[in-house]
Motif scaffolding. Structure first.
Motif, PDB file in Angstrom:
ATOM      1  N   LEU A 209     -60.606 -16.101  44.549  1.00 26.74           N
ATOM      2  CA  LEU A 209     -61.898 -15.314  44.997  1.00 26.74           C
ATOM      3  C   LEU A 209     -63.344 -15.155  45.009  1.00 26.74           C
ATOM      4  O   LEU A 209     -63.643 -13.866  45.583  1.00 26.74           O
ATOM      5  N   PRO A 210     -63.775 -15.844  44.029  1.00 29.13           N
ATOM      6  CA  PRO A 210     -65.201 -16.049  44.995  1.00 29.13           C
ATOM      7  C   PRO A 210     -65.102 -15.574  46.810  1.00 29.13           C
ATOM      8  O   PRO A 210     -66.322 -14.758  46.907  1.00 29.13           O
ATOM      9  N   ALA A 211     -64.933 -16.487  47.371  1.00 32.88           N
ATOM     10  CA  ALA A 211     -64.925 -15.975  49.063  1.00 32.88           C
ATOM     11  C   ALA A 211     -64.200 -14.980  49.249  1.00 32.88           C
ATOM     12  O   ALA A 211     -64.887 -13.985  50.051  1.00 32.88           O
ATOM     13  N   ALA A 212     -63.889 -14.147  48.752  1.00 30.07           N
ATOM     14  CA  ALA A 212     -63.352 -12.704  48.762  1.00 30.07           C
ATOM     15  C   ALA A 212     -64.173 -11.996  48.717  1.00 30.07           C
ATOM     16  O   ALA A 212     -64.311 -10.896  49.364  1.00 30.07           O
ATOM     17  N   VAL A 213     -64.705 -11.538  47.375  1.00 31.74           N
ATOM     18  CA  VAL A 213     -65.699 -10.590  47.005  1.00 31.74           C
ATOM     19  C   VAL A 213     -67.068 -11.222  48.027  1.00 31.74           C
ATOM     20  O   VAL A 213     -68.054 -10.111  47.169  1.00 31.74           O
ATOM     21  N   GLY A 214     -67.440 -12.649  48.042  1.00 34.65           N
ATOM     22  CA  GLY A 214     -69.251 -11.952  47.984  1.00 34.65           C
ATOM     23  C   GLY A 214     -69.839 -13.089  47.399  1.00 34.65           C
ATOM     24  O   GLY A 214     -69.422 -13.795  46.012  1.00 34.65           O
ATOM     25  N   ASP A 215     -71.061 -12.692  47.664  1.00 32.65           N
ATOM     26  CA  ASP A 215     -72.323 -13.546  47.174  1.00 32.65           C
ATOM     27  C   ASP A 215     -72.551 -12.790  45.967  1.00 32.65           C
ATOM     28  O   ASP A 215     -73.109 -13.092  44.759  1.00 32.65           O
TER      29      ASP A 215
END
Length: 135
Positions: free
Chosen positions: A54-60
């Motif tokens: 999930l973190p990689a999919a939604v960004g920083d």
């Protein structure tokens, strides 16, 4: 998730009332309302790999996290009306989806939720985490 009644309504309202990207997570992204600025993401809160991606999919940066995925009834299972109706397997699945899932999703996104909050001229307001459950 974003494909159900409450979740899809929240997605539509966020799309209507905000200018940013709305990441709409659920087990079946094809069921997410098809709107510009809405990015469907496959997420199963009972699958650690799905949560880890999930973190990689939604960004920083995440300004608001709405945890609205949940299970109230499924197949022959429905809300228990008495202790005699409690089924161990169904109870554990319900707790896993409705309680553990939102906590683990929030944990996975904690860096993005805190992004830019170090103070100074470019500091932004605190992110919001909202947890809604049918249980």
């Amino acid at each position: 998730g974003a494909s159900g009644g409450i979740g899809s309504t929240i997605v539509e309202q966020l799309h209507e009332r905000t200018a940013g990207t709305v990441y709409a997570c659920c087990r079946d992204p094809s069921q997410v309302p098809a709107l510009d600025r809405v990015r469907p993401i496959k997420l199963d809160v009972r699958d650690d790999a799905s949560i880890a991606a999930l973190p990689a999919a939604v960004g920083d940066r995440v300004d608001a996290l709405w945890n609205v995925g949940g299970v109230l009834h499924e197949g022959d299972h429905s809300p228990e009306r008495s202790l005699d109706a409690v089924d161990r397997e169904w109870l554990l699945k319900s707790v896993d989806v409705n309680c553990a899932g939102p906590i683990l999703v929030t944990k996975a996104l904690r860096k993005a939720l805190n992004a830019g909050r170090r103070g100074g001229a470019n500091a932004r307001p605190a992110s919001v985490v909202a947890n809604l459950s049918a249980r």
